[in-house]
Design a protein around this motif. Structure first.
Motif, PDB file in Angstrom:
ATOM      1  N   ALA A 114       0.837  -1.208   0.000  1.00 39.44           N
ATOM      2  CA  ALA A 114       0.000   0.000   0.000  1.00 39.44           C
ATOM      3  C   ALA A 114       0.873   1.259   0.000  1.00 39.44           C
ATOM      4  O   ALA A 114       0.615   2.221  -0.732  1.00 39.44           O
ATOM      5  CB  ALA A 114      -0.930  -0.005   1.216  1.00 39.44           C
ATOM      6  N   GLN A 115       1.930   1.200   0.795  1.00 39.72           N
ATOM      7  CA  GLN A 115       2.848   2.333   0.926  1.00 39.72           C
ATOM      8  C   GLN A 115       3.509   2.679  -0.409  1.00 39.72           C
ATOM      9  O   GLN A 115       3.730   3.849  -0.721  1.00 39.72           O
ATOM     10  CB  GLN A 115       3.915   1.996   1.970  1.00 39.72           C
ATOM     11  N   ALA A 116       3.793   1.655  -1.198  1.00 35.72           N
ATOM     12  CA  ALA A 116       4.407   1.871  -2.513  1.00 35.72           C
ATOM     13  C   ALA A 116       3.492   2.697  -3.421  1.00 35.72           C
ATOM     14  O   ALA A 116       3.944   3.284  -4.402  1.00 35.72           O
ATOM     15  CB  ALA A 116       4.729   0.526  -3.167  1.00 35.72           C
ATOM     16  N   HIS A 117       2.200   2.745  -3.080  1.00 41.39           N
ATOM     17  CA  HIS A 117       1.244   3.532  -3.866  1.00 41.39           C
ATOM     18  C   HIS A 117       0.781   4.770  -3.105  1.00 41.39           C
ATOM     19  O   HIS A 117      -0.263   5.346  -3.405  1.00 41.39           O
ATOM     20  CB  HIS A 117       0.045   2.648  -4.247  1.00 41.39           C
ATOM     21  N   GLY A 118       1.549   5.136  -2.089  1.00 40.84           N
ATOM     22  CA  GLY A 118       1.263   6.355  -1.343  1.00 40.84           C
ATOM     23  C   GLY A 118       0.135   6.238  -0.333  1.00 40.84           C
ATOM     24  O   GLY A 118      -0.398   7.245   0.119  1.00 40.84           O
ATOM     25  N   LEU A 119      -0.226   5.009   0.028  1.00 45.26           N
ATOM     26  CA  LEU A 119      -1.308   4.814   1.003  1.00 45.26           C
ATOM     27  C   LEU A 119      -0.746   4.398   2.356  1.00 45.26           C
ATOM     28  O   LEU A 119       0.084   3.484   2.435  1.00 45.26           O
ATOM     29  CB  LEU A 119      -2.267   3.719   0.522  1.00 45.26           C
TER      30      LEU A 119
ATOM     31  N   THR B  57      -9.638  -7.605   1.417  1.00 51.29           N
ATOM     32  CA  THR B  57      -8.873  -7.228   2.613  1.00 51.29           C
ATOM     33  C   THR B  57      -8.622  -5.723   2.624  1.00 51.29           C
ATOM     34  O   THR B  57      -8.845  -5.051   3.635  1.00 51.29           O
ATOM     35  CB  THR B  57      -7.528  -7.993   2.657  1.00 51.29           C
ATOM     36  N   PHE B  58      -8.171  -5.185   1.504  1.00 51.15           N
ATOM     37  CA  PHE B  58      -7.930  -3.742   1.424  1.00 51.15           C
ATOM     38  C   PHE B  58      -9.224  -2.941   1.549  1.00 51.15           C
ATOM     39  O   PHE B  58      -9.252  -1.894   2.189  1.00 51.15           O
ATOM     40  CB  PHE B  58      -7.199  -3.380   0.130  1.00 51.15           C
TER      41      PHE B  58
ATOM     42  N   GLU C  50     -10.392   2.189  -4.298  1.00 50.23           N
ATOM     43  CA  GLU C  50     -10.211   2.488  -5.722  1.00 50.23           C
ATOM     44  C   GLU C  50      -9.909   1.210  -6.508  1.00 50.23           C
ATOM     45  O   GLU C  50      -8.867   0.576  -6.338  1.00 50.23           O
ATOM     46  CB  GLU C  50      -9.063   3.492  -5.900  1.00 50.23           C
ATOM     47  N   ASP C  51     -10.827   0.830  -7.396  1.00 49.92           N
ATOM     48  CA  ASP C  51     -10.752  -0.460  -8.084  1.00 49.92           C
ATOM     49  C   ASP C  51      -9.445  -0.712  -8.816  1.00 49.92           C
ATOM     50  O   ASP C  51      -8.860  -1.790  -8.715  1.00 49.92           O
ATOM     51  CB  ASP C  51     -11.921  -0.610  -9.079  1.00 49.92           C
TER      52      ASP C  51
ATOM     53  N   MET D 265      -2.584  -3.837  -6.722  1.00 51.95           N
ATOM     54  CA  MET D 265      -1.966  -4.341  -5.491  1.00 51.95           C
ATOM     55  C   MET D 265      -2.171  -5.847  -5.352  1.00 51.95           C
ATOM     56  O   MET D 265      -1.264  -6.568  -4.938  1.00 51.95           O
ATOM     57  CB  MET D 265      -2.517  -3.593  -4.276  1.00 51.95           C
ATOM     58  N   ALA D 266      -3.362  -6.306  -5.710  1.00 50.88           N
ATOM     59  CA  ALA D 266      -3.652  -7.739  -5.605  1.00 50.88           C
ATOM     60  C   ALA D 266      -2.736  -8.545  -6.534  1.00 50.88           C
ATOM     61  O   ALA D 266      -2.183  -9.575  -6.136  1.00 50.88           O
ATOM     62  CB  ALA D 266      -5.122  -8.006  -5.934  1.00 50.88           C
ATOM     63  N   GLU D 267      -2.563  -8.055  -7.757  1.00 50.53           N
ATOM     64  CA  GLU D 267      -1.698  -8.774  -8.708  1.00 50.53           C
ATOM     65  C   GLU D 267      -0.245  -8.771  -8.244  1.00 50.53           C
ATOM     66  O   GLU D 267       0.455  -9.786  -8.348  1.00 50.53           O
ATOM     67  CB  GLU D 267      -1.857  -8.180 -10.114  1.00 50.53           C
ATOM     68  N   ASN D 268       0.209  -7.641  -7.714  1.00 48.33           N
ATOM     69  CA  ASN D 268       1.585  -7.563  -7.196  1.00 48.33           C
ATOM     70  C   ASN D 268       1.798  -8.535  -6.045  1.00 48.33           C
ATOM     71  O   ASN D 268       2.812  -9.250  -5.995  1.00 48.33           O
ATOM     72  CB  ASN D 268       1.907  -6.144  -6.718  1.00 48.33           C
TER      73      ASN D 268
END
Length: 238
Positions: free
Chosen positions: A31-36, A80-81, A88-89, A95-98
């Motif tokens: 999540a952090q990698a996407h600024g969350l 989970t997220f 945000e879809d 994130m799920a694929e990663n």
């Protein structure tokens, strides 16, 4: 007396390999990698809830219900997220694929103490060796990347076989592949019901990996308990 055996079967997760860090932490880093900013504890709780619900609704990765295990997992991660407040879809899918891919890499897994040495010893002694695991099709890759695959004559995942432990049919499949009777086989695992009792129900011997820190020991004869994997070596012979 030592047991005379010819086949050894092994559970994987928390028997040979374990996650290097809690699921919530891995999800938080993604999540952090996407600024969350999402708290690992919040994600961990959400994951446990979602994983349990998904397992009840679609047992064994939805194998009998036309779901692929990959879709099963992508849905678990996204939900989970969502439960942790991310909606945000496009981001959920990414994130799920990663994460689905990351859990295949050796960086997320570590060997349990004694795993490598114990497997090497058993292989040198000439035991037939197999894996019996309630896992999806990524297991073969994970074992290869963690340098364990070469120890095994066969890998049985619940996804491939279509039955999950404690179903006796996954153990019977292992016996069938080895061509050996159950009394010449032993299973090693960390779960009392799915590993220890399930293997004994088909007539196999069984050892329960049970570190003292896990709390009260189940009703298992002391000679069937392994405080560490290395303890197995004194109990068996070919």
């Amino acid at each position: 007396a030592m047991l005379k055996l010819r086949l050894l079967t092994w559970d994987v997760k928390d028997t040979l390999l374990r996650l290097r860090r809690p699921v919530g932490e891995s999800y938080a880093v993604e999540a952090q990698a996407h600024g969350l900013q999402v708290q690992p504890e919040v994600l961990g709780r959400a994951f446990r809830e979602v994983y349990a619900a998904q397992g009840r609704r679609f047992p064994n990765y939805g194998k009998g219900q036309g779901l692929s295990s990959q879709q099963w997992w992508l849905d678990v991660v996204k939900e989970t997220f969502r439960l942790a407040g991310v909606h945000e879809d496009r981001l959920l899918t990414l994130m799920a694929e990663n994460l689905y891919r990351d859990y295949c890499s050796a960086s997320n897994w570590e060997l349990l103490p004694g795993a490598s040495e114990t497997l090497s010893w058993c292989q040198k002694k000439g035991f037939c060796m197999g894996v019996i695991s309630n896992f999806d099709k990524r297991l073969e890759d994970i074992l290869s990347r963690c340098n364990l695959r070469h120890h095994f004559d066969f890998i049985l995942t619940s996804e491939a076989v279509g039955f999950a432990k404690p179903d006796r049919r996954i153990f019977e499949q292992a016996l069938h592949l080895s061509g050996l009777p159950p009394e010449q086989a032993a299973h090693v695992g960390d779960d009392y019901r799915r590993d220890y009792r399930a293997a004994r129900a088909v007539g196999m011997h069984s050892f329960l990996l049970w570190a003292a820190k896990q709390g009260e020991e189940p009703e298992v004869p002391p000679k069937h308990i392994l405080p560490t994997l290395s303890h197995l070596l004194a109990l068996i012979e070919k």
